[in-house]
Design an enzyme around this catalytic site. Structure first.
Site, PDB file in Angstrom:
ATOM      1  N   ASP A 190     -72.542   4.212 -38.862  1.00  0.00           N
ATOM      2  CA  ASP A 190     -72.441   5.669 -39.036  1.00  0.00           C
ATOM      3  C   ASP A 190     -71.935   6.390 -37.787  1.00  0.00           C
ATOM      4  O   ASP A 190     -72.317   7.527 -37.505  1.00  0.00           O
ATOM      5  CB  ASP A 190     -73.787   6.253 -39.507  1.00  0.00           C
TER       6      ASP A 190
ATOM      7  N   HIS B 169     -67.926   5.307 -45.549  1.00  0.00           N
ATOM      8  CA  HIS B 169     -67.236   6.144 -44.563  1.00  0.00           C
ATOM      9  C   HIS B 169     -66.995   7.519 -45.169  1.00  0.00           C
ATOM     10  O   HIS B 169     -66.310   7.653 -46.178  1.00  0.00           O
ATOM     11  CB  HIS B 169     -65.914   5.514 -44.134  1.00  0.00           C
TER      12      HIS B 169
HETATM   13  P1  GDP Z   1     -68.832   5.994 -40.514  1.00  0.00           P
HETATM   14  O1  GDP Z   1     -69.401   5.157 -41.604  1.00  0.00           O
HETATM   15  O2  GDP Z   1     -68.913   5.354 -39.180  1.00  0.00           O
HETATM   16  O3  GDP Z   1     -67.477   6.500 -40.823  1.00  0.00           O
HETATM   17  O4  GDP Z   1     -69.742   7.280 -40.396  1.00  0.00           O
HETATM   18  P2  GDP Z   1     -70.383   8.142 -41.581  1.00  0.00           P
HETATM   19  O5  GDP Z   1     -69.539   8.127 -42.758  1.00  0.00           O
HETATM   20  O6  GDP Z   1     -71.799   7.769 -41.739  1.00  0.00           O
HETATM   21  O7  GDP Z   1     -70.485   9.595 -41.028  1.00  0.00           O
HETATM   22  C1  GDP Z   1     -69.794  10.228 -40.157  1.00  0.00           C
HETATM   23  C2  GDP Z   1     -70.050  11.691 -40.481  1.00  0.00           C
HETATM   24  O8  GDP Z   1     -69.941  12.412 -39.294  1.00  0.00           O
HETATM   25  C3  GDP Z   1     -69.021  12.265 -41.437  1.00  0.00           C
HETATM   26  O9  GDP Z   1     -69.638  13.200 -42.271  1.00  0.00           O
HETATM   27  C4  GDP Z   1     -68.037  12.949 -40.517  1.00  0.00           C
HETATM   28  O10 GDP Z   1     -67.410  14.071 -41.095  1.00  0.00           O
HETATM   29  C5  GDP Z   1     -68.940  13.378 -39.404  1.00  0.00           C
HETATM   30  N1  GDP Z   1     -68.247  13.416 -38.118  1.00  0.00           N
HETATM   31  C6  GDP Z   1     -67.387  12.490 -37.599  1.00  0.00           C
HETATM   32  N2  GDP Z   1     -66.999  12.877 -36.376  1.00  0.00           N
HETATM   33  C7  GDP Z   1     -67.628  14.050 -36.122  1.00  0.00           C
HETATM   34  C8  GDP Z   1     -67.642  14.934 -35.009  1.00  0.00           C
HETATM   35  O11 GDP Z   1     -67.001  14.710 -34.003  1.00  0.00           O
HETATM   36  N3  GDP Z   1     -68.431  16.045 -35.123  1.00  0.00           N
HETATM   37  C9  GDP Z   1     -69.192  16.327 -36.224  1.00  0.00           C
HETATM   38  N4  GDP Z   1     -69.938  17.417 -36.232  1.00  0.00           N
HETATM   39  N5  GDP Z   1     -69.193  15.498 -37.281  1.00  0.00           N
HETATM   40  C10 GDP Z   1     -68.428  14.388 -37.230  1.00  0.00           C
END
Ligand code: GDP
Length: 437
Positions: A27, A55
């Site tokens: 995440d 994601h």
């Molecule tokens: P992944 O599986 O590693 O892609 O991560 P997730 O899907 O669990 O979640 C990442 C969440 O964080 C998503 O809702 C993104 O929109 C959010 N996100 C990613 N980068 C940023 C950031 O720089 N700032 C904020 N506020 N949210 C972010």
């Protein structure tokens, strides 16, 4: 908002094969980072994992997409090829949903390797049933069938994408070496009732046209792209800390980037591995988490940073940034560059960072961070002034960032000896501040 042109240039500078991986327990925001860097890619490849990974990507137009099986390039019209590798396990219902989404961005760009294992209802029944019966010893899985599907993947059993030819072929494969009978016996051991063989054949048959359309020898396709000198983005599904061999065994998947070489052969010499993480860590399910916060602190991140697991909706366990874990996963994965996401959501006056573990707890720096080792370590913290209330989200250049965030980034660079090439300062694609103009 960072432009596609700048991201394309960044990709070119980074290499021909660019990996985006998570350095913690998942995440990290890999999806958004991978999607952004895919501005410069001809192909995106999700080489491992399955639908337990989720994601979340908020596109530039505000649309939110959740990708569990397909790589991020499917929601980028500029990427002509998007592959799921042979070490993946594919959920057909999820694939059908995500492929419909992919087609909105262009047809005939999404392919699944013929050798990928197909997740069946029986895998989900066994996963969920076992978890329930494990009681207090449950792994805390997403119940998406990942564990049982990987048992089949590496146990040379189950249905592969290439088996989706006809009902006759499916039945033959499901009964080969008494496969279905064995599964029913296992389910019986746990007191679970599986759908009948006939029901399973009927279930599978509906996906024959989908798999016929999407199946490909992606290994041969990648060789062709390499010969043509095409840039490829490799999208990690989970964080390396949960890898079944390198990490804490919280997934059955081989998460580290080198597992991609097992499927696709050596990468080109211009290779970059981008390790992503947030200014804090989270973990779902059971297991030790040395820097776990108090409930009050964790609640602030769950509320203000939206730390709720995407696949199950469970609240995340939250902890302070663990640089010992980051050094460990960066070392094992050959990370060359770092990107820190979610710098805009750190609602604390003081930010704690574990820059190592106490040596007196039987721990020596550099030890492999298995579940057993993590159970006994005690973090050594450094406290830094926080940036709560500073407008990180408004920054468009590195110089715009509040000085407290720059100090934080510098500490990370010193501790890891790796360059931070960008930070994330908002949930949407484009909310990235690059280090160099
Ligand atoms: P992944 O599986 O590693 O892609 O991560 P997730 O899907 O669990 O979640 C990442 C969440 O964080 C998503 O809702 C993104 O929109 C959010 N996100 C990613 N980068 C940023 C950031 O720089 N700032 C904020 N506020 N949210 C972010």
């Amino acid at each position: 908002m960072v432009s596609d042109e700048r991201l394309k240039m960044l990709f070119r500078q980074l290499g021909d094969d660019v990996f985006v991986i998570g350095l913690t327990w998942s995440d990290e925001g890999k999806g958004k980072v991978a999607h952004e860097l895919a501005a410069g890619a001809h192909a995106t490849v999700r080489w491992h994992g399955g639908a337990s990974a989720g994601h979340n990507i908020m596109l530039r137009d505000g649309t939110k997409v959740h990708l569990h099986n397909l790589p991020c390039g499917i929601v980028r019209a500029n990427v002509p090829r998007n592959y799921v590798g042979p070490m993946s396990v594919v959920d057909p219902e999820c694939l059908r949903r995500e492929n419909s989404l992919a087609e909105q961005y262009g047809r005939d760009r999404t392919f699944v390797d013929q050798g990928a294992l197909v997740v069946l209802p029986l895998h989900k029944f066994i996963d969920g049933g076992r978890e329930t019966r494990f009681g207090a010893k449950a792994y805390g899985t997403t119940k998406t069938g990942m564990g049982p599907a990987h048992e089949d993947l590496f146990g040379r059993k189950g249905l592969r994408v290439r088996d989706f030819v006809s009902a006759k072929q499916l039945r033959a494969k499901l009964t080969e070496r008494r496969y279905y009978e064995e599964k029913q016996a296992i389910a019986g051991f746990w007191g679970i009732r599986l759908p009948s063989l006939n029901e399973t054949v009927r279930y599978c048959r509906q996906f024959v046209p989908l798999f016929q359309k999407l199946q490909l020898d992606t290994r041969a396709a990648v060789q062709t792209l390499r010969r043509q000198g095409r840039p490829i983005l490799w999208e990690g599904a989970h964080g390396v800390m949960i890898d079944v061999i390198q990490g804490t065994m919280s997934t059955s998947s081989l998460v580290g980037p080198w597992s991609a070489m097992h499927s696709y052969g050596p990468m080109r010499s211009r290779l970059a591995v981008i390790g992503t993480f947030r200014p804090y860590v989270t973990r779902t399910g059971a297991g030790p988490m040395p820097t776990e916060m108090t409930d009050d602190e964790a609640t602030r991140l769950q509320v203000e940073a939206g730390e709720v697991e995407s696949t199950t909706g469970r609240k995340q366990r939250c902890g302070w940034l663990d640089l010992e874990a980051i050094r460990h996963t960066a070392r094992l994965s050959g990370t060359t560059h770092l990107i820190i996401t979610k710098l805009d959501v750190m609602p604390f006056k003081t930010v704690r960072i574990a820059n190592g573990y106490q040596p007196d707890a039987g721990y020596e720096s550099g030890m492999t961070l298995t579940e057993q080792v993590l159970e006994n370590v005690r973090p050594q913290y450094v406290d830094l002034p926080g940036w709560d209330g500073d407008d990180v989200a408004a920054a468009t250049t590195w110089n715009d960032l509040p000085s407290a965030t720059k100090k934080f980034v510098e500490l990370v660079e010193t501790a890891t000896r790796l360059p931070v090439i960008a930070i994330g300062n908002g949930p949407q694609c484009g909310d990235l501040v690059l280090r160099k103009s």
